[in-house]
Design a protein around this motif. Sequence first.
Motif, mmCIF file in Angstrom:
data_model
loop_
_atom_site.group_PDB
_atom_site.id
_atom_site.type_symbol
_atom_site.label_atom_id
_atom_site.label_comp_id
_atom_site.label_asym_id
_atom_site.label_seq_id
_atom_site.Cartn_x
_atom_site.Cartn_y
_atom_site.Cartn_z
ATOM 1 N N GLN A 36 1.072 -1.316 0.079
ATOM 2 C CA GLN A 36 0.263 -0.071 0.068
ATOM 3 C C GLN A 36 1.189 1.271 -0.455
ATOM 4 O O GLN A 36 -0.093 2.306 -0.235
ATOM 5 N N GLY A 37 2.309 0.774 0.249
ATOM 6 C CA GLY A 37 2.775 1.872 -0.411
ATOM 7 C C GLY A 37 3.807 2.861 1.372
ATOM 8 O O GLY A 37 3.981 3.865 0.988
ATOM 9 N N ASP A 38 3.457 1.423 2.390
ATOM 10 C CA ASP A 38 4.281 2.768 3.536
ATOM 11 C C ASP A 38 6.155 1.891 3.425
ATOM 12 O O ASP A 38 6.080 0.963 3.423
ATOM 13 N N ALA A 39 6.495 3.073 3.103
ATOM 14 C CA ALA A 39 8.115 2.416 3.345
ATOM 15 C C ALA A 39 8.658 2.009 4.701
ATOM 16 O O ALA A 39 9.581 1.162 4.500
ATOM 17 N N HIS A 40 8.383 2.348 6.251
ATOM 18 C CA HIS A 40 8.872 1.806 7.368
ATOM 19 C C HIS A 40 7.786 0.529 7.198
ATOM 20 O O HIS A 40 8.765 -0.279 7.393
ATOM 21 N N ALA A 41 6.563 -0.233 6.588
ATOM 22 C CA ALA A 41 6.564 -1.392 6.235
ATOM 23 C C ALA A 41 7.903 -2.057 5.556
ATOM 24 O O ALA A 41 7.620 -2.898 6.066
ATOM 25 N N MET A 42 8.025 -1.743 4.821
ATOM 26 C CA MET A 42 8.936 -2.480 3.655
ATOM 27 C C MET A 42 9.881 -2.795 4.635
ATOM 28 O O MET A 42 10.820 -3.415 4.704
ATOM 29 N N TYR A 43 10.557 -1.455 5.751
ATOM 30 C CA TYR A 43 11.599 -1.977 5.976
ATOM 31 C C TYR A 43 11.400 -2.968 6.855
ATOM 32 O O TYR A 43 12.579 -3.754 6.988
ATOM 33 N N TRP A 44 10.544 -3.178 7.488
ATOM 34 C CA TRP A 44 10.034 -4.079 8.616
ATOM 35 C C TRP A 44 10.617 -5.457 8.188
ATOM 36 O O TRP A 44 10.481 -6.171 8.414
ATOM 37 N N LEU A 45 9.759 -5.613 6.855
ATOM 38 C CA LEU A 45 9.410 -6.606 6.595
ATOM 39 C C LEU A 45 10.368 -7.153 5.602
ATOM 40 O O LEU A 45 11.379 -7.950 5.523
ATOM 41 N N GLY A 46 12.021 -6.355 5.482
ATOM 42 C CA GLY A 46 13.391 -6.673 5.388
ATOM 43 C C GLY A 46 14.483 -7.071 6.419
ATOM 44 O O GLY A 46 14.520 -7.933 6.435
ATOM 45 N N ASN A 47 13.862 -5.901 7.198
ATOM 46 C CA ASN A 47 14.315 -7.004 8.573
ATOM 47 C C ASN A 47 13.302 -8.269 9.793
ATOM 48 O O ASN A 47 14.841 -9.443 9.572
ATOM 49 N N THR A 48 12.443 -8.776 9.000
ATOM 50 C CA THR A 48 11.850 -9.972 9.408
ATOM 51 C C THR A 48 12.509 -10.891 8.343
ATOM 52 O O THR A 48 12.875 -12.430 9.248
ATOM 53 N N TYR A 49 12.811 -10.802 7.203
ATOM 54 C CA TYR A 49 13.432 -11.035 5.913
ATOM 55 C C TYR A 49 14.617 -12.190 7.080
ATOM 56 O O TYR A 49 15.247 -13.028 6.941
ATOM 57 N N GLN A 50 15.258 -11.135 7.235
ATOM 58 C CA GLN A 50 16.746 -11.053 7.521
ATOM 59 C C GLN A 50 16.919 -12.367 9.317
ATOM 60 O O GLN A 50 17.243 -13.380 9.402
ATOM 61 N N LEU A 51 15.831 -11.556 10.256
ATOM 62 C CA LEU A 51 15.231 -12.841 11.480
ATOM 63 C C LEU A 51 14.865 -14.436 11.306
ATOM 64 O O LEU A 51 15.463 -14.821 11.522
ATOM 65 N N GLY A 53 16.147 -15.372 8.417
ATOM 66 C CA GLY A 53 17.175 -16.670 8.086
ATOM 67 C C GLY A 53 17.072 -17.329 6.466
ATOM 68 O O GLY A 53 15.645 -17.153 5.951
ATOM 69 N N GLY A 54 18.045 -18.653 6.574
ATOM 70 C CA GLY A 54 18.175 -19.057 5.280
ATOM 71 C C GLY A 54 17.677 -18.169 3.787
ATOM 72 O O GLY A 54 17.928 -16.973 3.374
ATOM 73 N N MET A 55 16.962 -18.836 2.586
ATOM 74 C CA MET A 55 17.602 -17.727 1.411
ATOM 75 C C MET A 55 16.350 -16.628 1.564
ATOM 76 O O MET A 55 16.657 -15.655 0.689
ATOM 77 N N LYS A 56 15.575 -16.445 2.573
ATOM 78 C CA LYS A 56 15.063 -16.011 2.987
ATOM 79 C C LYS A 56 15.712 -14.059 3.726
ATOM 80 O O LYS A 56 15.939 -13.233 3.393
ATOM 81 N N ARG A 57 16.955 -14.358 3.993
ATOM 82 C CA ARG A 57 18.246 -13.546 4.502
ATOM 83 C C ARG A 57 18.484 -13.123 3.547
ATOM 84 O O ARG A 57 18.768 -11.995 3.341
ATOM 85 N N LEU A 58 19.157 -13.723 2.528
ATOM 86 C CA LEU A 58 19.052 -12.889 0.655
ATOM 87 C C LEU A 58 18.540 -12.347 0.426
ATOM 88 O O LEU A 58 18.624 -11.052 -0.332
ATOM 89 N N ASP A 59 17.264 -12.645 0.622
ATOM 90 C CA ASP A 59 16.321 -11.228 0.066
ATOM 91 C C ASP A 59 16.147 -9.645 0.190
ATOM 92 O O ASP A 59 15.186 -9.497 0.230
ATOM 93 N N ALA A 60 16.409 -10.131 2.032
ATOM 94 C CA ALA A 60 15.969 -9.476 2.469
ATOM 95 C C ALA A 60 16.926 -7.548 2.168
ATOM 96 O O ALA A 60 16.370 -6.700 2.218
ATOM 97 N N GLY A 61 18.038 -8.240 1.425
ATOM 98 C CA GLY A 61 18.765 -7.129 1.080
ATOM 99 C C GLY A 61 17.509 -6.353 -0.208
ATOM 100 O O GLY A 61 17.483 -4.958 0.106
ATOM 101 N N ARG A 62 17.242 -6.764 -1.078
ATOM 102 C CA ARG A 62 16.555 -6.640 -2.157
ATOM 103 C C ARG A 62 15.388 -6.018 -1.459
ATOM 104 O O ARG A 62 14.680 -4.266 -1.900
ATOM 105 N N ILE A 63 14.336 -5.897 -0.446
ATOM 106 C CA ILE A 63 13.077 -5.414 0.520
ATOM 107 C C ILE A 63 13.383 -3.858 0.711
ATOM 108 O O ILE A 63 13.117 -2.820 0.826
ATOM 109 N N LEU A 64 15.164 -3.858 1.396
ATOM 110 C CA LEU A 64 15.689 -2.853 1.834
ATOM 111 C C LEU A 64 16.199 -2.241 1.116
ATOM 112 O O LEU A 64 15.449 -0.939 1.092
#
Length: 170
Positions: A36-51, A53-64
């Motif tokens: 919906q365009g919430d940049a801060h939620a996208m930031y937290w999505l990246g942090n969630t992916y990092q936490l 782990g696994g393949m999602k951790r690699l995707d965290a940088g793209r989301i950030l």
Amino acid sequence: MSFPLQAMPGIHNGLDALWHHHYQKAEKVFQELGEQGDAHAMYWLGNTYQLEGGMKRLDAGRILLKAARMGDPWAMDRLDPDNAFSFCSFWPCNSKWRDKALEGWKKLSKEGNGKATFALLLQKEDSYWYRFTKWLPGMGQQKLNKMAIKSYQQGYQGASIYLIIEIIIR
């Protein structure tokens, strides 16, 4: 324990789920808000992916990176190669994000965001000018302490720790 997901979930719902290590629930909330365009939620999505782990951790940088491009200064900071907590070890980073993050924090600070004010304080503390003037009366540390007090008054409780440490050191 259940987490209410209303029709329009707030970011606090995702943070609550993340706090309780319910990563999939947090991911769902942050993903919906990010779409919906919430940049801060996208930031937290990246942090969630990092936490997660696994393949999602690699995707965290793209989301950030996406969150940074959407305008989130916290994501920009995570993509600064000079940041010790950056993703630069496995994601290409650029020092231009630091300047953009500073612009974002200045804007948020003017709007009354204490955490942004504190982020500016930490950036100034690391500057050459601060290290040069910190011992001069009326310069350096006194200005930083005023910023920390302002940050605390704007609601950022973390600034109190900085002020207590400053009292102990002196």
